[in-house]
Enzyme design. Sequence first.
Site, PDB file in Angstrom:
ATOM      1  N   ILE A  18       0.723  -0.903  -0.001  1.00  0.00           N
ATOM      2  CA  ILE A  18      -0.332  -0.556  -0.278  1.00  0.00           C
ATOM      3  C   ILE A  18       0.760   1.015  -0.031  1.00  0.00           C
ATOM      4  CG2 ILE A  18      -1.623   1.270   1.362  1.00  0.00           C
ATOM      5  CD1 ILE A  18      -2.636  -1.448   2.214  1.00  0.00           C
ATOM      6  N   ASP A  37      10.881   3.682   4.388  1.00  0.00           N
ATOM      7  CA  ASP A  37      11.322   2.154   4.793  1.00  0.00           C
ATOM      8  C   ASP A  37      12.622   1.507   5.762  1.00  0.00           C
ATOM      9  OD1 ASP A  37       9.085  -0.476   3.648  1.00  0.00           O
ATOM     10  OD2 ASP A  37      10.696  -1.129   4.607  1.00  0.00           O
ATOM     11  N   TYR A 158      -3.248  -6.692  16.633  1.00  0.00           N
ATOM     12  CA  TYR A 158      -3.191  -5.666  15.484  1.00  0.00           C
ATOM     13  C   TYR A 158      -3.674  -5.037  16.058  1.00  0.00           C
ATOM     14  CZ  TYR A 158      -3.239  -4.478  10.910  1.00  0.00           C
ATOM     15  OH  TYR A 158      -3.523  -4.080   9.494  1.00  0.00           O
ATOM     16  N   VAL A 191      -6.391  -5.806   1.723  1.00  0.00           N
ATOM     17  CA  VAL A 191      -5.452  -5.696   0.277  1.00  0.00           C
ATOM     18  C   VAL A 191      -4.550  -6.875   0.238  1.00  0.00           C
ATOM     19  CG1 VAL A 191      -4.317  -4.028  -1.159  1.00  0.00           C
ATOM     20  CG2 VAL A 191      -5.715  -3.468   1.439  1.00  0.00           C
ATOM     21  N   THR A 193      -1.622  -7.635  -0.340  1.00  0.00           N
ATOM     22  CA  THR A 193       0.170  -7.216  -0.794  1.00  0.00           C
ATOM     23  C   THR A 193       0.920  -8.254   0.076  1.00  0.00           C
ATOM     24  OG1 THR A 193      -0.128  -6.331   1.873  1.00  0.00           O
ATOM     25  CG2 THR A 193      -0.763  -5.052   0.267  1.00  0.00           C
TER      26      THR A 193
HETATM   27  P1  NAD Z   1       3.384  -4.769   3.830  1.00  0.00           P
HETATM   28  O1  NAD Z   1       4.098  -5.416   4.736  1.00  0.00           O
HETATM   29  O2  NAD Z   1       3.437  -5.470   2.505  1.00  0.00           O
HETATM   30  O3  NAD Z   1       4.443  -3.903   3.725  1.00  0.00           O
HETATM   31  C1  NAD Z   1       4.959  -2.968   5.253  1.00  0.00           C
HETATM   32  C2  NAD Z   1       6.373  -2.352   5.024  1.00  0.00           C
HETATM   33  O4  NAD Z   1       6.149  -1.902   5.942  1.00  0.00           O
HETATM   34  C3  NAD Z   1       7.646  -2.426   4.297  1.00  0.00           C
HETATM   35  O5  NAD Z   1       7.844  -2.665   3.064  1.00  0.00           O
HETATM   36  C4  NAD Z   1       8.309  -2.704   5.854  1.00  0.00           C
HETATM   37  O6  NAD Z   1       9.123  -2.927   5.432  1.00  0.00           O
HETATM   38  C5  NAD Z   1       7.944  -1.370   6.524  1.00  0.00           C
HETATM   39  N1  NAD Z   1       8.113  -1.552   8.270  1.00  0.00           N
HETATM   40  C6  NAD Z   1       7.179  -2.898   9.018  1.00  0.00           C
HETATM   41  N2  NAD Z   1       8.413  -2.388  10.116  1.00  0.00           N
HETATM   42  C7  NAD Z   1       8.276  -0.744   9.483  1.00  0.00           C
HETATM   43  C8  NAD Z   1       9.320  -0.026  10.859  1.00  0.00           C
HETATM   44  N3  NAD Z   1       9.666   0.005  12.069  1.00  0.00           N
HETATM   45  N4  NAD Z   1       9.845   1.770  10.257  1.00  0.00           N
HETATM   46  C9  NAD Z   1       9.752   1.309   8.597  1.00  0.00           C
HETATM   47  N5  NAD Z   1       9.183   0.768   7.721  1.00  0.00           N
HETATM   48  C10 NAD Z   1       8.644  -0.341   8.614  1.00  0.00           C
HETATM   49  O7  NAD Z   1       1.791  -4.246   4.140  1.00  0.00           O
HETATM   50  P2  NAD Z   1       1.073  -3.887   3.383  1.00  0.00           P
HETATM   51  O8  NAD Z   1      -0.157  -4.805   2.823  1.00  0.00           O
HETATM   52  O9  NAD Z   1       1.520  -2.415   2.514  1.00  0.00           O
HETATM   53  O10 NAD Z   1       0.325  -2.837   4.881  1.00  0.00           O
HETATM   54  C11 NAD Z   1       0.183  -0.906   4.822  1.00  0.00           C
HETATM   55  C12 NAD Z   1      -0.491  -0.713   6.178  1.00  0.00           C
HETATM   56  O11 NAD Z   1      -1.829  -0.738   5.705  1.00  0.00           O
HETATM   57  C13 NAD Z   1       0.631  -1.032   7.472  1.00  0.00           C
HETATM   58  O12 NAD Z   1       0.022  -0.272   8.411  1.00  0.00           O
HETATM   59  C14 NAD Z   1      -1.375  -1.664   7.609  1.00  0.00           C
HETATM   60  O13 NAD Z   1      -1.369  -2.304   8.490  1.00  0.00           O
HETATM   61  C15 NAD Z   1      -2.052  -1.419   6.402  1.00  0.00           C
HETATM   62  N6  NAD Z   1      -3.178  -2.533   6.366  1.00  0.00           N
HETATM   63  C16 NAD Z   1      -3.121  -3.201   5.934  1.00  0.00           C
HETATM   64  C17 NAD Z   1      -3.900  -4.093   4.842  1.00  0.00           C
HETATM   65  C18 NAD Z   1      -3.640  -5.036   3.893  1.00  0.00           C
HETATM   66  O14 NAD Z   1      -4.916  -6.342   4.183  1.00  0.00           O
HETATM   67  N7  NAD Z   1      -2.669  -5.060   3.388  1.00  0.00           N
HETATM   68  C19 NAD Z   1      -5.386  -4.527   5.116  1.00  0.00           C
HETATM   69  C20 NAD Z   1      -5.589  -2.755   6.210  1.00  0.00           C
HETATM   70  C21 NAD Z   1      -4.685  -2.331   6.855  1.00  0.00           C
END
Ligand code: NAD
Length: 263
Positions: A18, A37, A158, A191, A193
């Site tokens: 995302i 990141d 979470y 989503v 991902t």
């Molecule tokens: P993802 O795991 O694909 O990407 C997350 C990114 O955050 C990674 O690149 C990771 O290296 C980075 N990261 C992790 N810890 C970190 C830190 N301490 N400092 C800096 N960077 C850090 O996840 P995503 O699915 O793209 O999710 C992004 C956001 O959306 C998150 O907050 C997640 O909780 C939220 N979200 C995701 C979904 C879903 O279904 N994918 C749904 C609702 C909310």
Amino acid sequence: MGRVSGRSCIVTGAAQGIGRAIAEALLEEGASVCFADINGDKIAKVADANLKTYGDSKVTHAQVDVTDRATVRAMIDHTVASFGRLDVKFNNAGVNRPMNFMDVTEDNWNFIMGVNGLGCMIGMQEAARQMIAQGTGGKIINTASIASRQGYDNVAPYCASKFAVVALTQSGARDLAKHNITVTGFAPGVVATEMWEQVDQDLMDIGAAERPGQAMEEFASEILRGRVAKPQDITGTTTFLASPESDYMTGQIVMIDGGMTLV
Ligand code: NAD
């Protein structure tokens, strides 16, 4: 002129998923973007791929651990040195490690609350500090989740961390209004991902799923829009929240879940 033309933005968690989609959508609409990141190699490659299209006046990157205030400050200083100021800060980095409710450990809780809760708090504070010093106002945009509206089994920390994101959005909106800083958030549902690769593995490890993709399929059957989201389903809203079009919004979370929760 794009919808966020000339705006200086930071997106955390931008190496994939995302966050990357948010950052690339901002670039398409005229913003300058610092991709940030914890994964230093990957964020450098993603930023480099965009640098080729948009040039170094529009794209930079930083390695940051959102739980470490010194690296957050360094990321903001680097962005200001690159683009002259900071207008928009996305606190998007997040983690999830499912565990059965009764098995949740202090380590699991602290890891998830650390990144998703404290990381959001530090990100908001340090972005606001910069915006206040500039005297320009600004926008802070937090990534919540359907898990900020409902408690789900297997992911209690979470959910707690994403409820915290809502509380921080409301508290920050109230405190920062006097500085012309708005604080909003958005709440994706499911989503597709890379995050789900690890979540699937964890769900299988704790006996909550039998195969990869099962949890996503089960969720999808409940989604009014009939499918899980792609990151690009989220970015129309995130660019809107970064643009002047949303200037009268603050303290609000926009649901982008295809109709999973209706709250
Ligand atoms: P993802 O795991 O694909 O990407 C997350 C990114 O955050 C990674 O690149 C990771 O290296 C980075 N990261 C992790 N810890 C970190 C830190 N301490 N400092 C800096 N960077 C850090 O996840 P995503 O699915 O793209 O999710 C992004 C956001 O959306 C998150 O907050 C997640 O909780 C939220 N979200 C995701 C979904 C879903 O279904 N994918 C749904 C609702 C909310």
